[in-house]
Design an enzyme around this catalytic site. Structure first.
Site, PDB file in Angstrom:
ATOM      1  CG  ASP A  87      -1.971  -1.103   1.221  1.00 40.47           C
ATOM      2  OD1 ASP A  87      -1.846  -1.914   0.474  1.00 40.47           O
ATOM      3  OD2 ASP A  87      -2.853  -1.012   2.146  1.00 40.47           O
ATOM      4  CE  LYS A 151      -4.978   1.737   2.983  1.00 41.89           C
ATOM      5  NZ  LYS A 151      -3.772   1.256   3.347  1.00 41.89           N
ATOM      6  CE  LYS A 180      -6.759  -1.243   3.206  1.00 42.63           C
ATOM      7  NZ  LYS A 180      -5.213  -2.091   3.523  1.00 42.63           N
TER       8      LYS A 180
END
Length: 225
Positions: A87, A151, A180
């Site tokens: 991430d 995300k 996400k």
């Protein structure tokens, strides 16, 4: 809901006992991944070997202001150490400045490195700090660069996931990239609302509160989102 959750512990003072506890919880409940700071990747990868739970770590975290070279080095090392999901935090200033080429090039470098090692890349927008036009820019750049997810948040940027942001992200990349929702998702109802809006993964330190009752003395102990 459990298979959609990245069980997360990203506070700077997270210790080994906490890491081992969240790994046990992830195995027990069948969470999607355990998301931890890079130093814990070897331990978590070893503990999760042979399970369906993935090892996830963060890059350029939490500010996103590192150079592409340093983010790339972090990504390569993380994958070599056993991370299956990475991430990365986008360059927030570049996104707000409308510098699509810089943002896309940085994401592409990290996506290529992650994919070369068999990992996937999630791009953290840090939505609380982005203009609306910048959110769109990052989503489009992430898709063009070959990222796997977008995300919402680090959990350290002064805001978290909102239904409005998930709806926007879904309208831009839904069905092609994962989405996400992270930051402030603390209950089953929170998570269900995010999924209904288009989220395909939930990042949470309150994962056990989402999937079912637990001892209140441990609620939120993992921290980080």
């Amino acid at each position: 809901m459990a298979p959609l959750i990245d069980h997360t512990a990203l506070k700077p003072d997270t210790d080994e006992a906490t890491i081992r506890r969240i790994v046990d919880e992830a195995r027990t409940h069948g969470f999607a991944a355990v998301c931890i700071n890079p130093r814990w990747v070897p331990l978590v990868a070893a503990e999760l070997a042979g399970t369906e739970v993935k090892t996830c770590t963060v890059v350029g975290f939490p500010l996103g202001a590192s150079t592409t070279a340093s983010k790339l080095a972090e990504t390569v090392e993380a994958v070599q150490l056993g991370a299956q999901e990475v991430d990365m935090v986008v360059d927030i200033a570049a996104a707000n400045a409308g510098d699509h080429s810089y943002v896309e090039a940085q994401i592409r470098a990290l996506a290529d490195a992650a994919h070369a090692g068999g990992a996937i890349l999630k791009v953290i927008l840090e939505t609380a700090l982005l203009e609306e036009s910048a959110k769109e820019l990052v989503c489009r750049a992430a898709e063009a660069a070959g990222a796997d997810f977008v995300k919402t948040s680090t959990g350290f940027g002064g805001g978290g996931a909102t239904l409005a942001d998930i709806t926007l992200m879904h309208s831009l990349v839904g069905g092609r990239l994962g989405i996400k929702a992270s930051g402030g998702v603390r209950s089953y109802d929170d998570a269900a609302a995010m999924v209904a809006a288009g989220a395909t993964r939930i990042g949470a330190s309150s994962s056990l509160d989402i999937v079912g009752p637990r001892d209140s003395s441990t609620s939120g102990a993992a921290g980080g989102y």
